[in-house]
Design an enzyme around this catalytic site. Sequence first.
Site, PDB file in Angstrom:
ATOM      1  N   ASN A   8       0.864  -1.178   0.000  1.00 22.58           N
ATOM      2  CA  ASN A   8       0.000   0.000   0.000  1.00 22.58           C
ATOM      3  C   ASN A   8       0.907   1.237   0.000  1.00 22.58           C
ATOM      4  OD1 ASN A   8      -1.789   2.044   0.517  1.00 22.58           O
ATOM      5  ND2 ASN A   8      -2.380   1.332   2.565  1.00 22.58           N
ATOM      6  N   TRP A   9       1.000   1.867  -1.150  1.00 23.36           N
ATOM      7  CA  TRP A   9       1.933   3.008  -1.267  1.00 23.36           C
ATOM      8  C   TRP A   9       1.341   4.313  -0.719  1.00 23.36           C
ATOM      9  CZ3 TRP A   9       3.892   1.939  -6.996  1.00 23.36           C
ATOM     10  CH2 TRP A   9       4.710   0.807  -6.973  1.00 23.36           C
ATOM     11  N   LYS A  10       0.104   4.263  -0.318  1.00 19.07           N
ATOM     12  CA  LYS A  10      -0.576   5.441   0.252  1.00 19.07           C
ATOM     13  C   LYS A  10      -0.388   6.664  -0.656  1.00 19.07           C
ATOM     14  CE  LYS A  10      -0.380   3.416   4.828  1.00 19.07           C
ATOM     15  NZ  LYS A  10      -0.203   3.557   6.263  1.00 19.07           N
ATOM     16  N   HIS A  94      -9.463   1.068   5.199  1.00 19.94           N
ATOM     17  CA  HIS A  94      -8.183   1.268   5.888  1.00 19.94           C
ATOM     18  C   HIS A  94      -8.400   2.206   7.069  1.00 19.94           C
ATOM     19  CE1 HIS A  94      -4.103   2.539   6.738  1.00 19.94           C
ATOM     20  NE2 HIS A  94      -3.712   1.441   6.133  1.00 19.94           N
ATOM     21  N   GLU A 166      -5.187  -5.060  10.897  1.00 20.90           N
ATOM     22  CA  GLU A 166      -4.160  -4.036  11.030  1.00 20.90           C
ATOM     23  C   GLU A 166      -4.427  -3.232  12.302  1.00 20.90           C
ATOM     24  OE1 GLU A 166      -2.160  -2.903   7.110  1.00 20.90           O
ATOM     25  OE2 GLU A 166      -3.960  -1.695   7.245  1.00 20.90           O
ATOM     26  N   GLY A 172       2.652   2.049  11.000  1.00 24.29           N
ATOM     27  CA  GLY A 172       3.631   3.123  10.910  1.00 24.29           C
ATOM     28  C   GLY A 172       4.389   3.402  12.186  1.00 24.29           C
ATOM     29  N   SER A 213       3.550  -2.223  10.473  1.00 24.74           N
ATOM     30  CA  SER A 213       4.999  -2.238  10.735  1.00 24.74           C
ATOM     31  C   SER A 213       5.685  -3.548  10.351  1.00 24.74           C
ATOM     32  CB  SER A 213       5.286  -1.884  12.189  1.00 24.74           C
ATOM     33  OG  SER A 213       4.937  -0.541  12.443  1.00 24.74           O
TER      34      SER A 213
HETATM   35  P1  PGA Z   1       2.989   0.246   7.744  1.00 23.67           P
HETATM   36  O1  PGA Z   1       1.463   0.493   7.300  1.00 23.67           O
HETATM   37  O2  PGA Z   1       3.465  -0.987   7.044  1.00 23.67           O
HETATM   38  O3  PGA Z   1       3.707   1.477   7.341  1.00 23.67           O
HETATM   39  O4  PGA Z   1       2.946   0.072   9.248  1.00 23.67           O
HETATM   40  C1  PGA Z   1       0.593  -0.569   7.059  1.00 23.67           C
HETATM   41  C2  PGA Z   1      -0.691  -0.053   6.481  1.00 23.67           C
HETATM   42  O5  PGA Z   1      -1.082   1.081   6.784  1.00 23.67           O
HETATM   43  O6  PGA Z   1      -1.349  -0.776   5.721  1.00 23.67           O
END
Ligand code: PGA
Length: 253
Positions: A8-10, A94, A166, A172, A213
């Site tokens: 997921n590149w956001k 999400h 999640e 993050g 993470s």
């Molecule tokens: P992260 O995010 O891998 O940076 O913790 C996961 C996500 O938001 O899907």
Amino acid sequence: MKKYLIANWKMNLTEQESYNLAYNVKKKFSSTPDLTVVLAPAFPCLRKVGETLKGTKIELAAQDVASASQGAFTGEVSAAMLKEAGCSYAIIGHSERRTLLNESDEMINKKINECYRAHLTPILCLGESQLENSGGQRDAILAQQLQRALSDVSGLPDNDLLIAYEPIWAIGSGEPMEAQEMQPVQMLVKRIISSLYSEKFYEEHIDLLYGGSVSPVNAGSFWELPFLHGLLTASASLDATSFYEIAIQAETK
Ligand code: PGA
């Protein structure tokens, strides 16, 4: 068992940057592991990333989808448009959308229905906050999110559904959940899905993922879980090498 690694590149990369990363991922994964690798770039980057991935097994996901099929919804992108842009999957619910954009379970439910109408496979995200977790509310929150998201979904039980657990506190933060904590989550998800549909449906159509993470350092402990179908990554997926290092550990488990 089919296993997924989803990136997921956001809202991190421009079209050119998305192209560069997709190209590097494609090169790294040329002899890859027996994994279904899925990239989720931002909407305007889908086509270019899709073109880059042509001829590979790497698939495309959208980061979101509209809760309606068509009409006066300024700024929204429908499931049919995403399908036409090359997506096979869409991330739904999400936690950033739930918390920052006030996305409700009812909207999430509609989005799942939209996905099935357009033949996209939803990747439904669930997760509790730190406060809910420390207050012992994890299971109640997950049960509520699941039941509301899946009530009256016409595309089920004939289609597949990916469910990504999640925990919000792990996203993050650099601090993932302990892998063994996935067992009670899996049992809960299985119990709820079995009561809504059937155990057979769970076994045949549900793929449970973990996200939050995930990194090359901790991915191995998750790949070891026999009931886990994959990982959803964001920060670590922004670098082709670390994304690949997460992938290759799936092979050795
Ligand atoms: P992260 O995010 O891998 O940076 O913790 C996961 C996500 O938001 O899907």
